[in-house]
Design a protein around this motif. Sequence first.
Motif, PDB file in Angstrom:
ATOM      1  N   ALA A 166      -7.659   5.788   2.038  1.00 39.90           N
ATOM      2  CA  ALA A 166      -6.469   6.386   2.631  1.00 39.90           C
ATOM      3  C   ALA A 166      -5.129   6.186   1.940  1.00 39.90           C
ATOM      4  O   ALA A 166      -3.935   6.508   2.235  1.00 39.90           O
ATOM      5  CB  ALA A 166      -6.183   5.483   4.033  1.00 39.90           C
ATOM      6  N   THR A 167      -5.221   5.622   0.606  1.00 32.07           N
ATOM      7  CA  THR A 167      -4.203   5.318  -0.046  1.00 32.07           C
ATOM      8  C   THR A 167      -4.109   6.011  -1.598  1.00 32.07           C
ATOM      9  O   THR A 167      -5.241   6.323  -1.903  1.00 32.07           O
ATOM     10  CB  THR A 167      -3.820   3.684  -0.218  1.00 32.07           C
ATOM     11  OG1 THR A 167      -5.154   3.122  -0.516  1.00 32.07           O
ATOM     12  CG2 THR A 167      -3.574   3.173   1.087  1.00 32.07           C
TER      13      THR A 167
ATOM     14  N   ASP B 240       5.423   6.319   3.822  1.00 35.60           N
ATOM     15  CA  ASP B 240       4.217   6.176   3.232  1.00 35.60           C
ATOM     16  C   ASP B 240       3.790   5.086   2.527  1.00 35.60           C
ATOM     17  O   ASP B 240       2.730   4.451   2.138  1.00 35.60           O
ATOM     18  CB  ASP B 240       3.875   7.133   2.573  1.00 35.60           C
ATOM     19  CG  ASP B 240       3.783   8.936   3.060  1.00 35.60           C
ATOM     20  OD1 ASP B 240       3.088   8.941   4.499  1.00 35.60           O
ATOM     21  OD2 ASP B 240       3.745   9.785   2.715  1.00 35.60           O
TER      22      ASP B 240
ATOM     23  N   ASP C 163      -0.710   7.181  10.056  1.00 37.46           N
ATOM     24  CA  ASP C 163      -2.122   7.017  10.066  1.00 37.46           C
ATOM     25  C   ASP C 163      -2.691   5.599   9.634  1.00 37.46           C
ATOM     26  O   ASP C 163      -3.388   4.820  10.012  1.00 37.46           O
ATOM     27  CB  ASP C 163      -2.779   8.133   9.466  1.00 37.46           C
ATOM     28  CG  ASP C 163      -2.640   9.373  10.094  1.00 37.46           C
ATOM     29  OD1 ASP C 163      -2.151   9.629  11.383  1.00 37.46           O
ATOM     30  OD2 ASP C 163      -2.892  10.562   9.289  1.00 37.46           O
ATOM     31  N   LEU C 164      -2.175   5.395   8.529  1.00 31.96           N
ATOM     32  CA  LEU C 164      -2.473   3.810   7.959  1.00 31.96           C
ATOM     33  C   LEU C 164      -2.113   2.755   8.671  1.00 31.96           C
ATOM     34  O   LEU C 164      -2.690   1.755   8.976  1.00 31.96           O
ATOM     35  CB  LEU C 164      -1.801   3.781   6.681  1.00 31.96           C
ATOM     36  CG  LEU C 164      -2.188   2.700   5.776  1.00 31.96           C
ATOM     37  CD1 LEU C 164      -3.557   2.483   5.600  1.00 31.96           C
ATOM     38  CD2 LEU C 164      -1.613   2.497   4.434  1.00 31.96           C
TER      39      LEU C 164
ATOM     40  N   ALA D  30       0.407   4.916   1.227  1.00 34.43           N
ATOM     41  CA  ALA D  30      -0.562   5.763   1.947  1.00 34.43           C
ATOM     42  C   ALA D  30      -0.299   7.231   1.229  1.00 34.43           C
ATOM     43  O   ALA D  30       0.425   7.669   0.712  1.00 34.43           O
ATOM     44  CB  ALA D  30      -0.101   6.004   3.294  1.00 34.43           C
TER      45      ALA D  30
ATOM     46  N   MET E  64      -4.498   2.658  11.587  1.00 34.25           N
ATOM     47  CA  MET E  64      -5.637   1.796  11.052  1.00 34.25           C
ATOM     48  C   MET E  64      -5.421   0.337  11.025  1.00 34.25           C
ATOM     49  O   MET E  64      -6.329  -0.601  11.096  1.00 34.25           O
ATOM     50  CB  MET E  64      -5.785   2.232   9.629  1.00 34.25           C
ATOM     51  CG  MET E  64      -7.424   1.802   8.805  1.00 34.25           C
ATOM     52  SD  MET E  64      -7.539   2.237   7.253  1.00 34.25           S
ATOM     53  CE  MET E  64      -7.317   3.904   7.328  1.00 34.25           C
TER      54      MET E  64
ATOM     55  N   LEU F 151       0.624  -1.163   0.078  1.00 35.89           N
ATOM     56  CA  LEU F 151      -0.091  -0.094  -0.088  1.00 35.89           C
ATOM     57  C   LEU F 151       0.984   1.337   0.207  1.00 35.89           C
ATOM     58  O   LEU F 151       2.048   1.248   0.652  1.00 35.89           O
ATOM     59  CB  LEU F 151      -1.003   0.145   1.307  1.00 35.89           C
ATOM     60  CG  LEU F 151      -1.986  -1.152   1.532  1.00 35.89           C
ATOM     61  CD1 LEU F 151      -2.483  -1.248   2.815  1.00 35.89           C
ATOM     62  CD2 LEU F 151      -2.933  -1.112   0.424  1.00 35.89           C
TER      63      LEU F 151
ATOM     64  N   THR G 177       0.773  10.356   5.549  1.00 38.07           N
ATOM     65  CA  THR G 177      -0.163   9.741   6.237  1.00 38.07           C
ATOM     66  C   THR G 177       0.127   8.170   6.570  1.00 38.07           C
ATOM     67  O   THR G 177      -0.494   7.391   7.041  1.00 38.07           O
ATOM     68  CB  THR G 177      -1.661   9.674   5.619  1.00 38.07           C
ATOM     69  OG1 THR G 177      -1.631   9.061   4.412  1.00 38.07           O
ATOM     70  CG2 THR G 177      -2.128  11.260   5.385  1.00 38.07           C
TER      71      THR G 177
ATOM     72  N   GLN H 112       6.631  -1.050   7.769  1.00 44.13           N
ATOM     73  CA  GLN H 112       6.737   0.395   7.084  1.00 44.13           C
ATOM     74  C   GLN H 112       8.107   0.786   6.620  1.00 44.13           C
ATOM     75  O   GLN H 112       9.251   0.636   7.389  1.00 44.13           O
ATOM     76  CB  GLN H 112       6.485   1.433   8.105  1.00 44.13           C
ATOM     77  CG  GLN H 112       6.215   2.736   8.050  1.00 44.13           C
ATOM     78  CD  GLN H 112       5.585   3.818   9.020  1.00 44.13           C
ATOM     79  OE1 GLN H 112       5.855   3.263  10.104  1.00 44.13           O
ATOM     80  NE2 GLN H 112       4.699   4.585   8.409  1.00 44.13           N
TER      81      GLN H 112
ATOM     82  N   ILE I 138      -9.447   1.552   3.390  1.00 43.07           N
ATOM     83  CA  ILE I 138      -7.849   1.415   3.070  1.00 43.07           C
ATOM     84  C   ILE I 138      -7.694   2.433   1.734  1.00 43.07           C
ATOM     85  O   ILE I 138      -6.840   3.014   1.495  1.00 43.07           O
ATOM     86  CB  ILE I 138      -7.445  -0.009   2.770  1.00 43.07           C
ATOM     87  CG1 ILE I 138      -7.345  -0.700   4.368  1.00 43.07           C
ATOM     88  CG2 ILE I 138      -5.948   0.115   2.116  1.00 43.07           C
ATOM     89  CD1 ILE I 138      -7.010  -1.968   4.397  1.00 43.07           C
TER      90      ILE I 138
END
Length: 96
Positions: free
Chosen positions: A81-82, A48, A17-18, A10, A21, A8, A14, A42, A78
């Motif tokens: 947010a991406t 991101d 934040d992801l 983001a 989530m 993913l 963010t 990450q 999702i």
Amino acid sequence: MVIVILELKAKEGTGNDLVEMMKGAFPDTRAYEGNIDIIALQNQDDPDSIIAYERWETREHYEKYLAWRTETGVIDAIKDATVGEPSIRYFNVTDA
């Protein structure tokens, strides 16, 4: 066993934040039939960029889980947010 890699990206700035989530969603994932484990990764150089590394008993278990997550609206959250489409890849564990 099948390894599922979900990648993913983001929206800019963010990534954390992801991850939060995902933290909220992962307990249900871990309890879902056929799930062996799931962790979020990450990227250190691009926070991101997020990968979910998942181990499932079978691909069919994962596909059933993915359909459930789609029905419950988590996949739409999702996507909101991406940027871009999520990448889902399936891998077999080898004997190497």
